[in-house]
Design a protein around this motif. Structure first.
Motif, mmCIF file in Angstrom:
data_model
loop_
_atom_site.group_PDB
_atom_site.id
_atom_site.type_symbol
_atom_site.label_atom_id
_atom_site.label_comp_id
_atom_site.label_asym_id
_atom_site.label_seq_id
_atom_site.Cartn_x
_atom_site.Cartn_y
_atom_site.Cartn_z
ATOM 1 N N VAL A 154 70.250 54.752 10.526
ATOM 2 C CA VAL A 154 71.444 53.895 10.592
ATOM 3 C C VAL A 154 71.039 52.501 11.071
ATOM 4 O O VAL A 154 70.440 52.354 12.150
ATOM 5 C CB VAL A 154 72.505 54.473 11.551
ATOM 6 N N TYR B 31 72.637 48.863 12.229
ATOM 7 C CA TYR B 31 73.939 48.424 12.722
ATOM 8 C C TYR B 31 73.799 47.135 13.518
ATOM 9 O O TYR B 31 72.708 46.753 13.959
ATOM 10 C CB TYR B 31 74.585 49.505 13.587
ATOM 11 N N SER C 19 80.999 48.726 14.844
ATOM 12 C CA SER C 19 79.704 49.288 14.479
ATOM 13 C C SER C 19 79.174 50.192 15.590
ATOM 14 O O SER C 19 78.610 51.262 15.337
ATOM 15 C CB SER C 19 78.713 48.150 14.206
ATOM 16 N N LEU D 111 78.578 54.262 15.336
ATOM 17 C CA LEU D 111 77.285 54.862 15.662
ATOM 18 C C LEU D 111 77.449 55.990 16.670
ATOM 19 O O LEU D 111 76.828 57.059 16.526
ATOM 20 C CB LEU D 111 76.344 53.794 16.225
ATOM 21 N N GLU E 58 76.192 59.851 16.215
ATOM 22 C CA GLU E 58 75.267 60.488 17.152
ATOM 23 C C GLU E 58 75.857 61.776 17.716
ATOM 24 O O GLU E 58 75.144 62.774 17.888
ATOM 25 C CB GLU E 58 74.919 59.512 18.277
ATOM 26 N N VAL F 57 69.227 60.891 14.953
ATOM 27 C CA VAL F 57 69.662 59.609 14.403
ATOM 28 C C VAL F 57 68.644 58.539 14.770
ATOM 29 O O VAL F 57 68.410 58.271 15.953
ATOM 30 C CB VAL F 57 71.053 59.201 14.932
ATOM 31 N N GLU F 58 68.029 57.940 13.752
ATOM 32 C CA GLU F 58 67.133 56.805 13.958
ATOM 33 C C GLU F 58 67.925 55.524 13.711
ATOM 34 O O GLU F 58 68.678 55.426 12.733
ATOM 35 C CB GLU F 58 65.945 56.869 13.001
ATOM 36 N N THR F 59 67.767 54.537 14.584
ATOM 37 C CA THR F 59 68.552 53.304 14.451
ATOM 38 C C THR F 59 67.666 52.070 14.347
ATOM 39 O O THR F 59 66.522 52.056 14.814
ATOM 40 C CB THR F 59 69.497 53.126 15.657
ATOM 41 N N THR G 6 68.521 47.687 14.552
ATOM 42 C CA THR G 6 69.581 46.699 14.752
ATOM 43 C C THR G 6 69.409 45.498 13.821
ATOM 44 O O THR G 6 68.295 45.168 13.390
ATOM 45 C CB THR G 6 69.608 46.206 16.204
ATOM 46 N N LEU H 124 63.354 51.744 9.119
ATOM 47 C CA LEU H 124 63.862 53.123 9.140
ATOM 48 C C LEU H 124 63.103 54.019 8.152
ATOM 49 O O LEU H 124 62.838 55.196 8.439
ATOM 50 C CB LEU H 124 65.356 53.125 8.808
#
Length: 378
Positions: A219, A221, A228, A232, A236, A246-248, A250, A264
């Motif tokens: 994700v 964001y 946002s 998220l 999660e 969940v890999e994020t 920014t 990602l």
């Protein structure tokens, strides 16, 4: 008696006879004239009597038709005139659908003759305050704020202005977390709208059907956007309940979406999950390219995001969001209601769309369950 006197009497008698005859002839002429006049009057009356029903019917028809014309003119004459300022953060499919629904809805509002002034910040949040200020300075009758950043800017400006211009909002994930209201009824009297908190469960269900071995989603964001961050947190929580990760990554603006997607992709994710983040979606072409290059399917939280590159989108009916706000605006501007009469509510109508082209580019086939309920955009 003398002969002369006898002759005089005979002359007098003759004259008298002639006078009587003349008088008799005169009476006869008068009677004839009178008879002719009556006959003509009678003929005229009969003619008018014969034609009267047609004239009466025509008059009746005109009288019956008149109320429709009068009513129509009355509607135009009594319709309230208003100017509505519409502010959008970016040319994103879901947000444009809100505007489309609102525009169509106001077009059907016979009680209000509305002029719509639409402004789009083109993804530049710094333009929101000046746009809203211009609307307030020009005394618009109502403002429609599309997206969370627009709502926040509009609420701040309206509070500072102090005149209480009515404000409606659409495509806002959480107006309470955004600080626009403390509760459904705990809000400024001039504020109303619909919460668009799109569900996340469907996205996970679809991913699990496509790849039963999936365990990780990616994700991107914008941490500066309240909606946002809220979205998220829900992903999660759902991922934790399923044992997923969940890999994020920014982003600060739309130009960074491609870089975040590349980051990602290197973490062995099974899917890109795309929230209704206007900044992210405005730059989604960068993520779509990475998804195609690495065969990573994109599943979006809005059906309209399939137009921007997602393989599957499942989310709320944003066109309907716009029409609901138009119904509010129609009632408010016609004097039937005020924003205070409408508590903030969550709407739940969902739409599913998919793209066979995008799916093929990202290495998947559309599940039958999605095809059965969704719309293929090609």
């Amino acid at each position: 008696m003398s002969r002369s006197r006898a002759a005089g009497r005979r002359l007098f008698a003759s004259v008298l006879f002639l006078v009587l005859v003349a008088a008799a002839c005169g009476d006869s002429d008068d009677d004839a004239t009178t008879d002719t006049t009556v006959a003509e009057a009678t003929d005229s009356t009969e003619s008018e009597s014969t034609e009267a029903p047609d004239d009466t019917e025509a008059a009746t028809d005109t009288t019956e038709a008149a109320p429709e014309t009068t009513t129509a003119e009355g509607d135009d004459a009594t319709a309230a005139t208003a100017t509505i300022g519409i502010v959008n953060i970016a040319p994103v499919a879901a947000l444009e659908l809100v505007n489309d629904g609102f525009t169509d809805g106001m077009g059907e509002c016979a009680a209000v003759d509305a002029t719509l002034d639409y402004r789009n910040a083109e993804g530049d949040g710094s333009q929101l305050a000046p746009i809203v200020a211009e609307f307030l300075d020009s005394d618009v009758d109502l403002i429609l704020a599309i997206s969370t950043p627009v709502l926040q800017a509009t609420v701040a400006a309206n509070e500072a202005d102090g005149r209480g211009t009515p404000v409606l909002f659409g495509a806002v994930t959480d107006p309470f977390a955004a600080g626009a209201a403390a509760g459904p009824d705990d809000k400024p009297d001039w504020l109303a709208g619909w919460q668009a908190d799109a569900p996340v469960v469907g996205m996970f269900d679809i991913a699990a059907e496509i790849n039963p071995e999936a365990t990780t989603i990616g994700v991107a964001y914008d941490p500066s956007l309240v909606n946002s961050v809220v979205a998220l947190a829900k992903r999660e929580a759902e991922a934790e309940a399923r044992g997923w990760t969940v890999e994020t990554a920014t982003i600060g603006d739309s130009s960074e979406v491609g870089t975040a997607a590349n980051s990602l992709a290197t973490r062995d994710i099974d899917f890109f999950f795309v929230p209704t983040d206007s900044i992210l979606v405005n730059g989604l072409a960068g993520m779509a390219q990475v998804a195609d290059d690495f065969d990573i399917p994109m599943i979006a939280q809005d059906s309209g995001i399939t137009q921007a590159g997602a393989a599957i989108g499942t989310g709320l009916d944003y066109y309907g969001d716009g029409r609901r706000n138009a119904d509010y605006a129609c009632q408010i501007l016609s004097g039937q209601a005020t924003p205070a009469d409408f508590p903030i509510q969550q709407f739940s109508e969902e739409l599913v769309a998919y793209s066979t082209t995008n799916a093929a580019a990202q290495g998947i086939e559309i599940p039958a369950t999605v095809a059965e309920v969704g719309t293929d955009i090609g």
